[in-house]
Each structure stands twice: as C-alpha cells, then as structure tokens.
Design a protein around this motif. Structure first.
Motif, mmCIF file in Angstrom:
data_model
loop_
_atom_site.group_PDB
_atom_site.id
_atom_site.type_symbol
_atom_site.label_atom_id
_atom_site.label_comp_id
_atom_site.label_asym_id
_atom_site.label_seq_id
_atom_site.Cartn_x
_atom_site.Cartn_y
_atom_site.Cartn_z
ATOM 1 N N THR A 32 -6.044 -12.272 -6.450
ATOM 2 C CA THR A 32 -6.270 -11.717 -5.125
ATOM 3 C C THR A 32 -5.872 -12.730 -4.052
ATOM 4 N N LYS A 33 -5.023 -12.296 -3.103
ATOM 5 C CA LYS A 33 -4.548 -13.177 -2.041
ATOM 6 C C LYS A 33 -4.855 -12.574 -0.679
ATOM 7 N N SER A 34 -5.321 -13.427 0.209
ATOM 8 C CA SER A 34 -5.497 -12.994 1.585
ATOM 9 C C SER A 34 -4.126 -12.956 2.261
ATOM 10 N N ARG A 35 -4.044 -12.294 3.395
ATOM 11 C CA ARG A 35 -2.780 -12.272 4.136
ATOM 12 C C ARG A 35 -2.361 -13.688 4.562
ATOM 13 N N PRO A 36 -3.285 -14.541 5.064
ATOM 14 C CA PRO A 36 -2.876 -15.912 5.385
ATOM 15 C C PRO A 36 -2.330 -16.672 4.168
ATOM 16 N N ARG A 37 -2.928 -16.472 2.989
ATOM 17 C CA ARG A 37 -2.419 -17.129 1.785
ATOM 18 C C ARG A 37 -1.004 -16.653 1.482
ATOM 19 N N PHE A 38 -0.781 -15.358 1.571
ATOM 20 C CA PHE A 38 0.552 -14.822 1.336
ATOM 21 C C PHE A 38 1.559 -15.445 2.303
ATOM 22 N N GLU A 39 1.185 -15.546 3.576
ATOM 23 C CA GLU A 39 2.086 -16.124 4.577
ATOM 24 C C GLU A 39 2.379 -17.590 4.280
ATOM 25 N N MET A 40 1.355 -18.353 3.855
ATOM 26 C CA MET A 40 1.567 -19.773 3.553
ATOM 27 C C MET A 40 2.440 -19.947 2.309
ATOM 28 N N GLU A 41 2.304 -19.070 1.325
ATOM 29 C CA GLU A 41 3.178 -19.146 0.153
ATOM 30 C C GLU A 41 4.628 -18.865 0.551
ATOM 31 N N ARG A 42 4.805 -17.893 1.439
ATOM 32 C CA ARG A 42 6.161 -17.581 1.896
ATOM 33 C C ARG A 42 6.776 -18.779 2.604
ATOM 34 N N ILE A 43 5.994 -19.414 3.465
ATOM 35 C CA ILE A 43 6.478 -20.594 4.185
ATOM 36 C C ILE A 43 6.792 -21.725 3.211
ATOM 37 N N LEU A 44 5.913 -21.917 2.239
ATOM 38 C CA LEU A 44 6.126 -22.979 1.253
ATOM 39 C C LEU A 44 7.448 -22.789 0.515
ATOM 40 N N PHE A 45 7.699 -21.582 0.038
ATOM 41 C CA PHE A 45 8.937 -21.339 -0.715
ATOM 42 C C PHE A 45 10.165 -21.390 0.190
ATOM 43 N N ASP A 46 10.020 -20.949 1.437
ATOM 44 C CA ASP A 46 11.159 -20.959 2.362
ATOM 45 C C ASP A 46 11.574 -22.368 2.748
ATOM 46 N N THR A 47 10.617 -23.288 2.794
ATOM 47 C CA THR A 47 10.899 -24.642 3.286
ATOM 48 C C THR A 47 10.959 -25.696 2.182
ATOM 49 N N MET A 48 10.752 -25.315 0.930
ATOM 50 C CA MET A 48 10.727 -26.282 -0.166
ATOM 51 C C MET A 48 12.076 -26.982 -0.328
ATOM 52 N N GLU A 49 12.010 -28.296 -0.524
ATOM 53 C CA GLU A 49 13.210 -29.093 -0.768
ATOM 54 C C GLU A 49 13.294 -29.463 -2.239
ATOM 55 N N PHE A 50 14.528 -29.617 -2.731
ATOM 56 C CA PHE A 50 14.737 -30.053 -4.102
ATOM 57 C C PHE A 50 15.519 -31.358 -4.091
ATOM 58 N N LEU A 51 14.941 -32.363 -4.727
ATOM 59 C CA LEU A 51 15.482 -33.718 -4.700
ATOM 60 C C LEU A 51 15.715 -34.205 -6.111
ATOM 61 N N HIS A 52 16.420 -35.329 -6.210
ATOM 62 C CA HIS A 52 16.635 -35.977 -7.495
ATOM 63 C C HIS A 52 17.194 -34.982 -8.522
ATOM 64 N N SER A 53 18.290 -34.363 -8.140
ATOM 65 C CA SER A 53 18.980 -33.388 -9.002
ATOM 66 C C SER A 53 18.078 -32.229 -9.409
ATOM 67 N N GLY A 54 17.193 -31.862 -8.504
ATOM 68 C CA GLY A 54 16.314 -30.723 -8.769
ATOM 69 C C GLY A 54 15.087 -31.041 -9.588
ATOM 70 N N ARG A 55 14.885 -32.302 -9.929
ATOM 71 C CA ARG A 55 13.725 -32.673 -10.745
ATOM 72 C C ARG A 55 12.455 -32.819 -9.914
ATOM 73 N N ILE A 56 12.628 -33.035 -8.608
ATOM 74 C CA ILE A 56 11.493 -33.204 -7.708
ATOM 75 C C ILE A 56 11.556 -32.123 -6.635
ATOM 76 N N ALA A 57 10.437 -31.434 -6.433
ATOM 77 C CA ALA A 57 10.332 -30.429 -5.374
ATOM 78 C C ALA A 57 9.300 -30.898 -4.354
ATOM 79 N N LEU A 58 9.622 -30.725 -3.081
ATOM 80 C CA LEU A 58 8.743 -31.177 -2.005
ATOM 81 C C LEU A 58 8.503 -30.044 -1.019
ATOM 82 N N ALA A 59 7.242 -29.801 -0.699
ATOM 83 C CA ALA A 59 6.884 -28.808 0.313
ATOM 84 C C ALA A 59 5.980 -29.473 1.339
ATOM 85 N N VAL A 60 6.176 -29.121 2.606
ATOM 86 C CA VAL A 60 5.341 -29.639 3.689
ATOM 87 C C VAL A 60 4.656 -28.462 4.373
ATOM 88 N N LEU A 61 3.350 -28.482 4.384
ATOM 89 C CA LEU A 61 2.571 -27.440 5.053
ATOM 90 C C LEU A 61 2.157 -27.971 6.421
#
Length: 322
Positions: A193-222
C-alpha cells in the motif's frame, strides 16, 4: 559485559520499573522490539514503559504509544532495542547515556555500550533476539506481542527477501502466525500500500537516479523541496532507499535525503559482494553488511555530500575486488 539469551532473560527476571528506548527516526524493528518486550514484561507482572519517541510515524506508533509512561514514573532499569550506538538516542534519552543496563541488538557496529550486552549479529532482525528472550522468560506469545515481533522482523528482512533472512527468521515468523496474526495483511500494509506522496517520491527517485561506475553504482537524491511539495512524511520515505538496488547490474545503491536541519541522510544498500557499512563508517555511520546509514553534517552542501559519498562508494567498491 556480553550476555547470551539466558543471561539477558535472567537479568530481566530480576529487573523491574523498566524503561525501554528506541532510536532516532524509528523503524519497524526498534518499535516492534520495544512494543513486544514491554508487553512481555508486563505479562510477567513487571512495571515497564517505552520512552516517548517524537519521531515515530503513524505506521509504527500503535506498537509503542500505548506504552508511554506517566509523568511521575522513575525508571530503575534501562533497556535499548535495536540501537547500535548512543548517538542514535532521541533527544529525550540523553540523560540515559552511560546508564543503559541491557542492550539488545543485532548490529555488527555495536561495541556494547551497556552494562550487559546481548548483540546477535547473525539475526535477521533485532525482533528475532527479543523473541528468543521472551521465550526464555516463559512469556506467552499473544497476538499483540506476536504482531510487534512480526512487524520488526518483516521490515528488517524486507518481507523476508533480504540476504539477512535466516532459517530462524522463518521459525519466528511461523510462531507469530501460529499466534493468530494476519501476516498477509501486515505485509500488504507495510510493503504494497502506497500513499500518493510515496508514489510521487518514487517517481522522482527513478526520474533523477544517476548510474555511475559503469552502472554498478546508482545514486538518488531526495531534495527537501520535493519532499515538502509532495507532503511526504517519514512513513512515505520508509524503505525507499532499497529501490536504488533493484536495478539490474547495480551493486551499490546510494540515497541522499535532505533533512530539515540542513544535514543529509545517507542510506546505502548493496549486494553481497560489497560492504554497505564500510561506506557509511567513512561518515561516522554504520549498520549491516547490506544495509547501512550515516548522516553528513550541515556544513556540506548537497552537492558536496554527493561527491564525498560517490568517492567513498567507489573506494569501497574497488576494494571489494569485484
């Protein structure tokens, strides 16, 4: 002094007027452990309370708020549950630093700050340890106690998906189910079960996630602006850090969350090849092999924190020899 399950049970058998502490930004394990232990001690006829935690969210509050003490309560025996170190004490627990009688925990980074210390690093959750102590005390596993234990265990094992899940984890879960809890409903509420704010934060996280070190490291900033705009609270952000590790090929997931006080919370999730706690120790934090955390000071901007965390993660990743 280190004690085993029997030693902890013996100490609790002799104790009374007990106060149980939970950690800052309380999760399901610290609150579940405190709730189960307090109810178990009361079943034995002891006076036991849980120190109020102002940061507890609506998801976990029912397990501890009904156990808050009256104003005139004077504790004689102090217990901590799932607190790896004293700096994780809540502000109202400062007076109990150096006064803890029994530490119950499962973090490898716990050096044993109590008079007696029950630290079982092989446990999937601290709730497993509390369950064993209650069993040794002869406490009857009621639905209320079982519900607290199950929440603690399920949240710390990621609904029994994480690598810290053990055979004993499943044995404890089975005992809780036999006591009459609805495990399916608990897990649905915790993980589906997800609240609407949780859904929005997950969307932001996936939209802004960076992939580093040949894709071995993923970074998200909230960002604090996004958190405030969506109306997300601590419940909505609970376990969101695990999403960075779900991407195929990612072995180190890093999540930076801007706190209201200007500090930055670092959450690290890794695969079995990389030590998450080694990354967090570089910033004064710690935790488990696959899940750890730290707080970076307000003197660092988010950009500076990002660069420092990337450097630390790449260094530990290289040392892992993958």
């Amino acid at each position: 002094m280190t004690v085993d399950i029997g030693g902890a049970a013996a100490a609790l058998q002799a104790a009374d007027d007990v106060l149980i502490l939970t950690h800052r930004r309380p999760d399901g394990d610290t609150t579940g452990c405190a709730g189960a232990l307090c109810r178990g001690l009361r079943q034995l006829g002891k006076t036991a309370y849980i120190l109020p935690n102002a940061e507890v969210t609506k998801r976990y509050a029912p397990m501890i708020t009904e156990c808050y003490p009256p104003k005139d309560f004077s504790p004689q025996y102090i217990i901590t549950t799932d607190i790896a170190e004293e700096k994780l004490f809540t502000d109202n627990a400062e007076e109990y630093k150096g006064r803890v009688d029994l530490v119950i925990d499962h973090h490898r980074s716990n050096i044993g700050y109590g008079r007696q210390n029950l630290i079982q690093t092989g446990a999937g959750g601290c709730a497993e340890v509390v369950y064993d102590v209650l069993a040794a005390l002869g406490v009857r596993l009621t639905q209320d106690i079982a519900g607290c234990v199950y929440v603690g265990l399920s949240t710390d094992t990621g609904c029994f998906k994480f690598s810290n899940t053990t055979a004993h984890s499943h044995e404890v879960a089975a005992a809780c189910l036999a006591a009459g809890i609805d495990g399916g409903e608990i897990n649905r509420a915790l993980f589906e079960t997800k609240s609407r704010p949780r859904f929005e934060m997950e969307r932001i996280l996936f939209d802004t996630m960076e992939f580093l070190h040949s894709g071995r490291i993923a970074l998200a900033v909230l960002r604090r602006a996004d958190i405030d705009r969506t109306g997300a609270d601590m419940d909505d952000l609970d376990s969101i850090a695990s999403l960075t590790r779900q991407i195929e090929g990612v072995q180190v997931g890093l999540t930076l969350t801007e706190n209201k006080d200007g500090t930055t919370k670092l959450s690290v999730r890794t695969t079995k090849e990389v030590d998450a706690s080694a990354i967090c120790r570089k910033f004064g934090g710690g935790g488990h092999l696959r899940a750890a955390g730290a707080t970076l000071g307000a003197e660092l901007t988010t950009a500076q924190a990002r660069e420092a965390v990337i450097r630390a993660a790449e260094e530990v990743y290289e040392q892992s020899g993958i």
